[in-house]
Design a protein around this motif. Structure first.
Motif, short mmCIF file in Angstrom:
data_model
loop_
_atom_site.label_atom_id
_atom_site.label_comp_id
_atom_site.label_asym_id
_atom_site.label_seq_id
_atom_site.Cartn_x
_atom_site.Cartn_y
_atom_site.Cartn_z
N TRP A 57 0.79 -1.24 0.00
CA TRP A 57 0.00 0.00 0.00
C TRP A 57 0.82 1.29 0.00
N ALA A 58 2.15 1.16 0.19
CA ALA A 58 2.96 2.38 0.36
C ALA A 58 2.86 3.32 -0.84
N GLU A 59 2.85 2.72 -2.05
CA GLU A 59 2.81 3.58 -3.24
C GLU A 59 1.46 4.29 -3.37
N THR A 60 0.39 3.65 -2.90
CA THR A 60 -0.92 4.31 -2.89
C THR A 60 -0.87 5.57 -2.01
N ARG A 61 -0.13 5.49 -0.92
CA ARG A 61 -0.05 6.63 -0.01
C ARG A 61 0.73 7.80 -0.63
N VAL A 62 1.89 7.49 -1.26
CA VAL A 62 2.79 8.58 -1.65
C VAL A 62 2.90 8.78 -3.16
N GLY A 63 2.35 7.87 -3.95
CA GLY A 63 2.36 8.05 -5.41
C GLY A 63 3.67 7.61 -6.05
N PRO A 64 3.69 7.55 -7.41
CA PRO A 64 4.81 6.94 -8.14
C PRO A 64 6.12 7.75 -8.09
N GLN A 65 6.06 9.05 -7.82
CA GLN A 65 7.30 9.85 -7.76
C GLN A 65 8.00 9.65 -6.42
N ARG A 66 7.25 9.93 -5.36
CA ARG A 66 7.88 9.90 -4.03
C ARG A 66 8.30 8.49 -3.61
N ILE A 67 7.68 7.47 -4.21
CA ILE A 67 8.02 6.10 -3.82
C ILE A 67 9.49 5.79 -4.15
N ARG A 68 10.07 6.54 -5.12
CA ARG A 68 11.48 6.31 -5.49
C ARG A 68 12.44 6.64 -4.35
N GLY A 69 11.99 7.49 -3.44
CA GLY A 69 12.84 7.83 -2.29
C GLY A 69 12.40 7.11 -1.02
N ALA A 70 11.57 6.07 -1.18
CA ALA A 70 11.07 5.34 -0.01
C ALA A 70 11.83 4.02 0.15
N TYR A 71 12.20 3.70 1.38
CA TYR A 71 12.95 2.46 1.68
C TYR A 71 14.15 2.37 0.71
N ALA A 72 14.83 3.50 0.56
CA ALA A 72 15.80 3.65 -0.54
C ALA A 72 17.21 3.30 -0.07
N TRP A 73 17.39 2.03 0.25
CA TRP A 73 18.68 1.61 0.83
C TRP A 73 19.84 1.83 -0.11
N ARG A 74 19.67 1.44 -1.36
CA ARG A 74 20.79 1.54 -2.31
C ARG A 74 21.14 3.00 -2.56
N SER A 75 20.12 3.83 -2.73
CA SER A 75 20.40 5.25 -2.98
C SER A 75 21.20 5.84 -1.83
N LEU A 76 20.87 5.45 -0.59
CA LEU A 76 21.61 5.95 0.57
C LEU A 76 23.01 5.36 0.63
N LEU A 77 23.12 4.04 0.46
CA LEU A 77 24.46 3.40 0.53
C LEU A 77 25.40 4.00 -0.51
N ASN A 78 24.86 4.32 -1.68
CA ASN A 78 25.70 4.89 -2.74
C ASN A 78 26.30 6.24 -2.35
N THR A 79 25.71 6.92 -1.37
CA THR A 79 26.29 8.20 -0.93
C THR A 79 27.40 7.99 0.09
N GLY A 80 27.60 6.74 0.55
CA GLY A 80 28.70 6.46 1.48
C GLY A 80 28.29 6.27 2.93
N VAL A 81 26.99 6.30 3.21
CA VAL A 81 26.58 6.07 4.60
C VAL A 81 26.53 4.58 4.91
N VAL A 82 26.45 4.25 6.20
CA VAL A 82 26.13 2.88 6.61
C VAL A 82 24.67 2.88 7.05
N ILE A 83 24.01 1.71 6.93
CA ILE A 83 22.62 1.59 7.36
C ILE A 83 22.51 0.49 8.40
N PRO A 84 22.54 0.85 9.69
CA PRO A 84 22.23 -0.15 10.70
C PRO A 84 20.77 -0.54 10.53
N SER A 85 20.47 -1.85 10.62
CA SER A 85 19.07 -2.20 10.40
C SER A 85 18.51 -3.01 11.55
#
Ligand SMILES: [Zn+2]
Length: 560
Positions: A426-454
């Motif tokens: 349902w997440a995409e229904t909430r935020v639509g097709p544009q904003r969903i690209r920045g949702a749960y965006a692990w790879r986009s964040l890792l590519n900037t050099g951060v670590v993601i504790p999970s």
């Protein structure tokens, strides 16, 4: 991070010869051991002395460290990884949940009553019985139950059973009698008492009407809380957890943690965050014993860290409470809401930069996240501090221009892969097709050099860290759907997924010199698994079982 995480340097220091003088208490051989130490990533043996890793390497070299008193374990090819850490969880929440009768998946009202009976054999008359997880949509009739059958089964005990979503109670006659709920009780605002044709309460209380029952339930005693904590720790160990980051506890609960840790009966390394203590300098904050004491690390032989403050920027996406920069796609008049004023977050960031506490802020929506990044940025501009390790908890929906700000500011996104697999329907229904690209965006964040504790946010999601590992590498639910994964370009690699449950949480908790990898000198915290999770096909990951869990070289769980 702009700076290399310090574990690279520490790993290089590890002196393999240190063991030559000291005999091992414990040696494990013949395993496939993933150390998460880049200098020696896979070994077959470990040696442990006084709760610490003495050596990681070959069977022959490990055996050379044994003497007659050493216990030597043959792993028979089993897989070992560093103990899993859940970087965002609620220990007491889990303990409270475990003490309730689990009704999840029950396929009829009769089954619900049977399950309650089975668990309630030893209760004394008058004692409250609590359960959770019923869902009438799974029953043949699909209609809300009425209390009669439950009242007949439990004439002498108040019983209250929470619906699977937490939004309704089923209470029996005794519970309603104690709560003084009757035909004349009015529905409270925001709540509904489901009624029989006669107007009498049916036993089902929806939303705010639940408070009519809640007020009659006696508060937990200190002993109840202690038992709940002990049960939760055992549950963690069962799933291979050796550590958690506890996302907000009050002083009374932390006091019990200390008491248990002091007594040596706290089989967990808990990085505790203090629940929002009110405004800095307010009477509540000044009265908080843990703020007064200042940041504390590795108390009681590395069982408690009390050096972080948990705040909330906004709510959650499911209930449309997450604060968005533009309205919800499925509710155009609503953009969610901020739970804290931005100045509150800023004030704690300022105070924490002075006192040495870490600030960890819950933020789900893109506006919630931006507010926190802005507050951190302005605090850091005023009082720069290179190693603050401020965190955003969840970092769930991010605006594209905010993604690189984490690395730039040194802010750690602490995320929950199973939120992605739970929300993807349902997440995409909430935020639509544009904003969903920045949702749960692990790879986009890792590519900037951060670590993601999970982590999992348990008891919101299940405790099992392999569900996290599986979700992180597949972006699929436990049935391996959707095929190929949901927005698969955001997957983590297996190496990253393992780091996100071991060394990255250690870094996010200033613990990387003592935890997070199987490196000489660190605590001997590890898990033995029956499958090689770094090599088996994705579809087999969730079939993996924990054979044993070890903390400080001591076995705290062993499968039967
Ligand atoms: Zn949480």
């Amino acid at each position: 991070m702009r700076h290399l995480p310090t574990y690279f340097a520490l790993a290089a220091l590890a002196p393999a010869v240190l063991g030559a003088q000291m005999p091992a208490d414990l040696v494990l051989v013949n395993g496939t051991i993933y150390t998460v130490d880049k200098t020696r990533p896979v070994v077959s043996a470990l040696a442990v002395a006084r709760g610490l890793i003495l050596f990681a390497g070959s069977d022959a070299d490990a055996k050379a460290l044994a003497n007659a008193a050493t216990s030597v374990i043959d792993l028979h090819g089993a897989t070992v990884v560093p103990g899993f850490t859940d970087a965002h969880a609620h220990l007491l929440g889990l303990g409270d949940m475990l003490r309730r009768v689990n009704l999840a998946g029950s396929s009829s009202y009769d089954e619900v009553i049977d399950r309650v009976k089975a668990r309630a054999k030893d209760v004394k008359p008058g004692e409250w019985i609590r359960g959770r997880g019923w869902d009438q949509n799974r029953w043949p009739s699909k209609e809300f139950p009425t209390h009669d059958a439950l009242s007949r089964a439990f004439p002498n005990n108040p019983v209250v059973l929470e619906r699977v979503d937490g939004h309704a109670y089923l209470a029996n006659a005794k519970a309603m009698e104690i709560a003084r709920v009757s035909v004349s009780t009015a529905d409270p605002e925001g709540g509904r008492i489901i009624r029989l044709a006669s107007g009498a309460p049916s036993g089902v209380f929806v939303d705010n009407a639940q408070s009519l029952i809640d007020r009659a339930i006696p508060a937990s005693t200190r002993d109840d809380t202690r038992k709940a904590i002990i049960a939760a720790i055992a549950e963690c160990n069962r799933w291979g957890l050796t550590g958690i980051h506890d996302a907000g506890e009050d002083a009374a609960t932390i006091g019990i943690f200390e008491e248990l840790a002091k007594a040596g009966s706290y089989n967990l390394r808990n990085y505790v965050m203090l629940s929002d203590p009110g405004e800095p300098g307010s009477p509540a904050a000044l009265g908080n014993p843990y703020l007064r004491r200042g940041p504390q690390s590795a108390l009681y032989d590395g069982h408690l860290w009390i050096r972080a403050i948990k705040l909330y920027a906004d709510g959650a996406l499911g209930s449309r409470g997450a604060a968005l920069l533009a309205p919800y796609a499925d509710e155009p008049a609503n953009s969610g809401l901020l739970l804290s004023r931005p100045e509150h977050i800023r004030a704690w960031a300022d105070a924490a930069l002075r006192s040495g506490f870490q600030v960890n802020v819950h933020a789900i929506g893109d506006r919630g996240n931006r507010v926190v990044l802005d507050a951190f940025e302005s605090a850091l501009r005023t009082a720069p501090k290179p190693d603050h390790r401020f965190r955003i908890e969840h970092a769930q929906v991010l605006s594209a221009e905010d993604i690189p700000r984490f690395a730039k500011l040194g802010v750690i996104p602490s995320m929950q892969p199973t939120h992605q697999t739970s929300d993807m329907g349902w997440a995409e229904t909430r935020v639509g097709p544009q904003r969903i690209r920045g949702a749960y965006a692990w790879r986009s964040l890792l590519n900037t050099g951060v670590v993601i504790p999970s982590g999992t946010d348990f008891p919101v999601e299940e405790v099992n860290p392999l569900l996290t590992f599986h979700a992180a590498v597949t972006r699929q639910d436990p049935r391996n759907l959707p095929l190929g994964g949901w927005y698969p370009d955001q997957k983590m690699t297996r190496d990253e997924a393992l780091q996100s449950r071991t060394i990255w949480p250690a870094y996010a908790g200033f613990q990387e010199s003592v935890l997070g990898s199987l490196t000489t000198g660190k605590y001997a915290d590890f898990v033995v698994l029956d499958r090689d999770i770094m090599r088996i096909p994705d579809t087999e990951i969730l079939g993996t079982r924990v054979i044993s869990t070890w903390i400080g070289g001591k076995r705290v769980y062993e499968a039967k």
